[in-house]
Scaffold this motif. Structure first.
Motif, PDB file in Angstrom:
ATOM      1  N   ALA A 343     -41.998  65.802   6.905  1.00  0.00           N
ATOM      2  CA  ALA A 343     -42.839  66.330   8.147  1.00  0.00           C
ATOM      3  C   ALA A 343     -43.682  66.004   8.689  1.00  0.00           C
ATOM      4  N   ASN A 346     -43.034  62.699  10.467  1.00  0.00           N
ATOM      5  CA  ASN A 346     -42.863  63.084  11.851  1.00  0.00           C
ATOM      6  C   ASN A 346     -44.208  63.273  12.714  1.00  0.00           C
ATOM      7  N   SER A 369     -42.189  70.345  13.414  1.00  0.00           N
ATOM      8  CA  SER A 369     -42.453  69.547  12.442  1.00  0.00           C
ATOM      9  C   SER A 369     -43.657  70.157  11.626  1.00  0.00           C
ATOM     10  N   ASP A 447     -36.441  65.865  12.827  1.00  0.00           N
ATOM     11  CA  ASP A 447     -37.073  67.236  12.397  1.00  0.00           C
ATOM     12  C   ASP A 447     -36.325  68.363  11.750  1.00  0.00           C
TER      13      ASP A 447
END
Length: 478
Positions: A343, A346, A369, A447
């Motif tokens: 995450a 991202n 995210s 994601d």
């Protein structure tokens, strides 16, 4: 079939390097075969109990065994390696736009990492453990060097040097045990070793080498620079699995060779308590996103080190509670930390920012995210109904049953610090009066994979009876 469990991930990695995962279906076939081999092993253990094998390689004899704990760790390894491998193509191609030979080497190295980890989970002698540990360490260094940038090379070479120092200490401890009692199998050593200076020196060397590799306090300074320059899927695997393997070996050796060394176990527990506090403070003060997650790893590892005083020299009732708590904590942390690294990766790619303060406005632009990060944070902080909460509850219960009150303070303080550095990330993310001038959404698959792992860490708390039941079958308890 057990050899397939160990070797098929390596074959999968080789196929990934040859065909590239986004073009080749052979990798999917091998992945399914690997899962089928694990299903077969699960059935064998459930039906016949602990499985043990002896491999004769000329003058060398390797001992392997599989029980409930082995099954959980093998399943965790395959799940996280497959998730990272599925995340990597979009990360390399669409986001990082990696070029050169680095991406081609990622898949074989991931496969070799899974193979070395599987060997560690199955090993029942010091030689097999050493082989698995060296393969894992060298593979991890190779993965860290893949970006090819100057900072990655510097951090990777520093990591290699410290890994070799840890391996040397471990090997010296193995040599002392072999010279003193003439055998390397754990079952035989458990019956042969006698308390004395030779055993204490050997255990000190073994423990020091493994704790250095696990980035345990105060041997943790190398961790954040290594993660800061590594590719995101590599950081996820390293934090979720690599450092856990060193902890697994250390705890296993203590339970086999020094099951009554309560004073020494309290020393390790004290290191764990210091790690919880110091790692939490460093994460709270960190400026870079990856540093927050990396220092959080140091802090969370401290909870696992508290297992030593709870499992060494205590009653069977305390041991049975702490045993479930420590391995559930390991599962919860591995899933949540892998999800958090993905995450964070991202968010960094989407915003173009590596600093925590650079997340201003992310809540509007990249809610998925940020949601993945938040769900993973629930488990790391230890909020219900996550697996992190269940694990900390079991450790709390074991501490009360053992009368070891200091760990209650550590658990409470660690929870507060975890909440502090997690909410610090959200504080910047929900700043609404900033306009993002340059941003780009990451591919949806990246994601979704982060979200899936985060949800797994959360839902594991609702189904905690399942891993605890597997842990208890067929010799999965000490």
């Amino acid at each position: 079939m057990t050899l397939l469990v160990v070797l098929l991930p390596l074959l999968l990695g080789m196929l990934g390097g040859a065909w590239r995962p986004w073009r080749g279906w052979p990798g999917l076939v091998v992945a399914l075969l690997s899962l089928l081999a694990l299903v077969w092993l699960t059935q064998q253990i459930a039906t016949h109990g602990t499985q043990a094998w002896v491999l004769d390689l000329g003058t060398l004899t390797l001992h392997w065994r599989a029980n409930g704990l082995t099954l959980l760790l093998l399943l965790l390894t395959q799940l996280l390696v497959l998730a990272s491998a599925a995340y990597a193509p979009a990360y390399l191609c669409d986001a990082v736009q990696a070029r050169g030979r680095g991406p081609a080497w990622l898949w074989p190295l991931m496969g070799l990492l899974a193979t070395s980890l599987s060997l560690i989970w199955l090993a029942a002698d010091l030689l097999s453990l050493y082989i698995g540990l060296e393969l894992m360490g060298l593979t991890a260094v190779g993965l860290m060097l893949l970006p090819g940038r100057e900072e990655a090379l510097a951090a990777g070479m520093r990591y290699l040097l410290l890994a070799l120092i840890g391996s040397l200490a471990f090997l010296l401890g193995v040599a002392l045990l072999l010279g003193g009692w003439g055998r390397l199998d754990l079952a035989g050593l458990a019956e042969a070793v006698e308390p004395g200076p030779l055993l204490w020196v050997a255990m000190a060397l073994l423990s020091a080498g493994l704790l250095l590799k696990a980035a345990a306090f105060p041997l943790h300074a190398w961790l954040a620079p290594v993660h800061g320059s590594a590719w995101t899927p590599v950081s996820a695997l390293h934090a979720a699995l690599v450092i856990k393997a060193s902890f697994f070996i250390a705890l296993q050796l203590w339970l086999v060779l020094a099951p009554r060394a309560a004073m020494a176990a309290w020393l390790v527990g004290g290191m764990g308590a210091a790690a919880v506090v110091w790692g939490g403070l460093l994460a709270w003060r960190a400026d870079k996103l990856k540093d927050v997650v990396a220092w959080s790893t140091v802090s969370q590892l401290g909870y696992l080190l508290i297992a030593f005083p709870l499992l060494i020299g205590t009653s069977q009732a305390v041991v049975s509670i702490a045993w479930g708590g420590v391995w559930l904590q390991l599962l919860a942390h591995s899933l949540a930390k892998a999800a958090m690294f993905l995450a964070v990766g991202n968010l960094m790619l989407a915003t173009g920012e590596s600093r925590v303060s650079g997340l201003a406005g992310a809540s509007r632009r990249f809610p998925l995210s940020l949601l993945s990060f938040g769900i993973a944070a629930i488990s790391l902080v230890g909020l219900p109904p996550s697996a992190g909460f269940t694990a900390k509850w079991l450790l709390l219960h074991a501490s009360l049953a053992a009368g070891q009150w200091p760990w209650l303070v550590v658990l409470a303080l660690g929870t507060l610090l975890s909440a502090a550095y997690m909410f610090r990330v959200f504080r910047y993310s929900f700043v609404e009066d900033v306009e993002l001038q340059d941003y780009r959404p990451v591919p949806l698959r990246m994601d979704l994979i982060a979200m899936a792992l985060a949800l797994a860490s959360l839902l594991l708390g609702l189904t905690a009876s399942w891993p605890l039941a597997i842990l208890a079958i067929a010799g999965g308890v000490p």
